[in-house]
Motif scaffolding. Structure first.
Motif, PDB file in Angstrom:
ATOM      1  N   THR A   1     -27.559  45.525 159.458  1.00 10.19           N
ATOM      2  CA  THR A   1     -27.287  46.913 159.050  1.00 10.19           C
ATOM      3  C   THR A   1     -27.626  47.942 160.113  1.00 10.19           C
ATOM      4  O   THR A   1     -27.059  49.031 160.106  1.00 10.19           O
TER       5      THR A   1
ATOM      6  N   LYS B   1     -31.547  54.050 155.968  1.00 11.25           N
ATOM      7  CA  LYS B   1     -31.002  55.171 156.743  1.00 11.25           C
ATOM      8  C   LYS B   1     -30.835  54.755 158.204  1.00 11.25           C
ATOM      9  O   LYS B   1     -31.552  53.890 158.701  1.00 11.25           O
ATOM     10  N   PRO B   2     -29.872  55.380 158.893  1.00  9.62           N
ATOM     11  CA  PRO B   2     -28.851  56.323 158.415  1.00  9.62           C
ATOM     12  C   PRO B   2     -27.649  55.581 157.846  1.00  9.62           C
ATOM     13  O   PRO B   2     -27.534  54.369 157.997  1.00  9.62           O
ATOM     14  N   GLU B   3     -26.787  56.294 157.198  1.00 11.97           N
ATOM     15  CA  GLU B   3     -25.554  55.706 156.694  1.00 11.97           C
ATOM     16  C   GLU B   3     -24.773  55.105 157.858  1.00 11.97           C
ATOM     17  O   GLU B   3     -24.537  55.764 158.863  1.00 11.97           O
ATOM     18  N   GLY B   4     -24.400  53.864 157.741  1.00 14.22           N
ATOM     19  CA  GLY B   4     -23.657  53.203 158.814  1.00 14.22           C
ATOM     20  C   GLY B   4     -24.534  52.556 159.867  1.00 14.22           C
ATOM     21  O   GLY B   4     -24.066  51.712 160.635  1.00 14.22           O
TER      22      GLY B   4
ATOM     23  N   ASN C   1     -27.618  46.553 150.298  1.00 15.76           N
ATOM     24  CA  ASN C   1     -28.844  47.064 149.681  1.00 15.76           C
ATOM     25  C   ASN C   1     -29.556  46.014 148.833  1.00 15.76           C
ATOM     26  O   ASN C   1     -30.702  46.197 148.442  1.00 15.76           O
TER      27      ASN C   1
ATOM     28  N   LYS D   1     -30.241  49.639 160.093  1.00 17.31           N
ATOM     29  CA  LYS D   1     -30.822  50.736 159.331  1.00 17.31           C
ATOM     30  C   LYS D   1     -32.329  50.570 159.235  1.00 17.31           C
ATOM     31  O   LYS D   1     -32.867  49.489 159.459  1.00 17.31           O
TER      32      LYS D   1
END
Length: 572
Positions: free
Chosen positions: A487, A494-497, A552, A489
């Motif tokens: 991811t 976070k962050p998106e993407g 998620n 992230k």
């Protein structure tokens, strides 16, 4: 005629007995089916059932074929829809540090300096006067807020000293490359109160003592300066070492870890691991790296040669060199100055001449070299030393598998050199998740985007990546690193993407980095890392399918079972 009949009868009995024995040998001790089984074998990526005899896989394939391996003595595990993979391998961690983190003050989850102070106070309340209080895991860049007074972004010791007036305290930074001492500890070390003699001792090559405007130590000791304090901490007892070891084994099993690359151990730990193996308590496959801080130990092993355990429980064939510091404490050795501390380039914590001579001797004696390098300069300097040693002994370089541990921040020109030299990057994906939000302050946007956490660029260049957590720098949970790998992230999503999403691993690459590629990084890909006939029966079972669930849900997944050497060692 009677003799002929007798001979024929005896032959029949022998053939029948042989068939019976052969048939019995084909029966499994353990059969596992009823869920998705990822093999990390390109020829057969998934199977429906696995059969194990002794501690080896004897079948991996369709469920319709599994009954032929079953008898009354076969144990059967129904996965009930769960997911099984090869046993996860911690590709870079500190085994005894994992155990001691459970014995000492654990600061990994603290979110403020006040929480650190409270944990110290609790430890002091439970301790005898004069007893050392030690802990690890605080990281000022991960706190929700910094205390009012800081120097170089780090807190001052005074609040900790107030709650521990009669106990020396030393709290190691999460990175392991800095630490905070209270007033009592600094008095014992002779750096408080200040004198001409102590002032002279405050300059440590390869390290730094943070000071306030008056020149007094703030309590933070960086890199090799930490030894001013740590040399006064009483040595551990054998009983405490054994307890820490046992706790580390249990923590590994809870997290689905069946093998562990221990990044730098000395004589004492080698002796302990051998003792635990003799007692049948070494229930994690240990790939131990000799610490480069002890040149006498290295010379002893050059003379002795590598040690590959026939039971695959304890292997010693590599050397760990600590060549720079950590980014969080601004100890990582950079080609250009820190963006948030002009004029500062980090620290060379081990002479590069020693990296070169160690590489020479390692090639001569069949050892692997694993060098810690976080900053781009440290990575370049080490690659240069590796390359020079290899050029001088080309006949010894066919399968050296030298590694760089962390390889976090690279100059773009050095990325292809890993594949060119056959150097394996051992990278802990969870560091990106933890560090990336503030790492940009240290390095600036250009260096982050062009050379930080370059997983996909390295994979595409043709080298495998060994994944891990660097426990106890981070918790040993492999799913956090798996999540970060796919991811880019933070663990908060976070962050998106994700950060620099083009460098994400695919889920297949991330799984390989924790299994088959990690095994390759230890010369063990022929015995583990995938679910294939003939390989060791080490498996991790998850309660969700980490290869298909939504992103998620990866962090909501739990280890349901750990199987080591064909036996269930953990079940949730």
């Amino acid at each position: 005629m009677r003799n002929i009949r007798t001979i024929l009868a005896m032959l029949f009995i022998l053939v029948f007995a042989s068939c019976q024995n052969q048939n019995e040998q084909e029966k499994a001790d353990l059969i596992i089916s009823g869920g998705t089984i990822y093999t990390v074998n390109d020829n057969m990526p998934t199977v429906e059932a696995v059969a194990v005899k002794n501690n080896k896989i004897i079948f991996a394939g369709a469920a319709t074929q599994i009954d032929q391996y079953k008898n009354d003595n076969t144990k059967v595990i129904d996965l009930k829809g769960k997911t099984m993979t090869p046993g996860f391998i911690e590709g870079h961690g500190h085994f005894m540090g994992l155990g001691y983190n459970e014995l000492n003050v654990d600061l990994l989850q603290t979110k403020s300096f006040d929480e650190v102070i409270q944990k110290v106070k609790e430890a002091v309340d439970a301790a005898e006067p004069g007893q050392w209080i030690t802990g690890r895991g605080w990281h000022q860049s991960k706190w929700n807020e910094l205390p009012e007074n800081t120097i170089n972004g780090f807190p001052l010791h005074h609040a900790i000293s107030e709650v521990s007036p009669n106990n020396p305290v030393y709290l190691r930074h999460a990175s392991g490359h800095a630490g905070m001492a209270n007033e009592k500890a600094m008095q014992i070390a002779g750096v408080l109160p200040l004198s001409k003699e102590s002032m002279a001792n405050l300059d440590v090559e390869g390290g730094e003592i943070f000071r306030d405007e008056q020149g007094n130590p703030t309590g933070v000791f960086n890199e090799r300066a930490m030894t001013l304090i740590t040399k006064h901490i009483p040595e551990s007892t054998p009983e405490k070492d054994r307890k820490a070891f046992e706790l580390a084994v249990k923590a590994s099993h809870r997290n689905g870890i069946t093998s562990f690359h221990d990044a730098g151990i000395g004589k004492e730990n080698i002796a302990l691991y051998r003792k635990m193996k003799e007692e049948g308590k070494l229930k994690v496959r240990m790939y131990a790296m000799l610490t480069g801080w002890d040149p006498e130990l290295l010379e002893e092993w050059y003379e002795k040669g590598i040690e590959v355990d026939s039971s695959h429980l304890l292997t010693i064939r590599s050397i760990k060199l600590n060549c720079d510091g950590a980014l969080g404490s601004r100890g990582a050795w950079l080609l250009k100055e820190y963006t948030d501390q002009p004029g500062h380039f980090g620290h060379e914590t081990l002479p590069m001449s020693f990296v070169y001579t160690t590489s020479q001797k390692a090639l001569e004696n069949g050892f692997q070299v694993c060098s810690h390098a976080i900053g781009d300069r440290a990575n370049r300097e080490i690659l240069d030393r590796y390359e020079k040693a290899m050029q001088e002994q080309p006949e010894k370089t066919e399968d050296h598998r030298f590694r760089i541990e962390h390889a976090q921040h690279l100059h773009p020109d050095d990325i292809p050199r890993f594949a060119e030299l056959g150097v394996i990057p051992a990278m802990q994906a969870v560091h990106m998740s933890s560090d990336r939000p503030w790492a940009i302050d240290r390095l600036g946007e250009k260096r982050i985007k062009e050379g930080a956490y370059m997983w996909q660029a390295l994979l595409e260049s043709g080298v495998p990546i060994v994944n891990g957590t660097d426990v106890p720098v981070e918790p040993i949970d492999p799913l956090a690193s798996f999540y970060a790998s796919v991811t880019r992230k933070t663990l908060e999503g976070k962050p998106e993407g994700g950060y620099e999403p083009e460098q994400k691993m695919t889920r297949e690459q991330a799984l390989r980095s924790y299994t088959l590629d990690a095994a390759y990084g230890a010369f063990e890909e022929d015995i583990k890392g995938s679910i294939e006939v003939g390989k060791l029966a080490d498996f991790t079972v998850f309660d969700k399918d980490i290869m298909t669930v939504e992103e998620n849900e990866i962090l909501e997944t739990n280890v349901a079972m750990t199987i080591f050497d064909g036996k269930v060692v953990y079940q949730k």
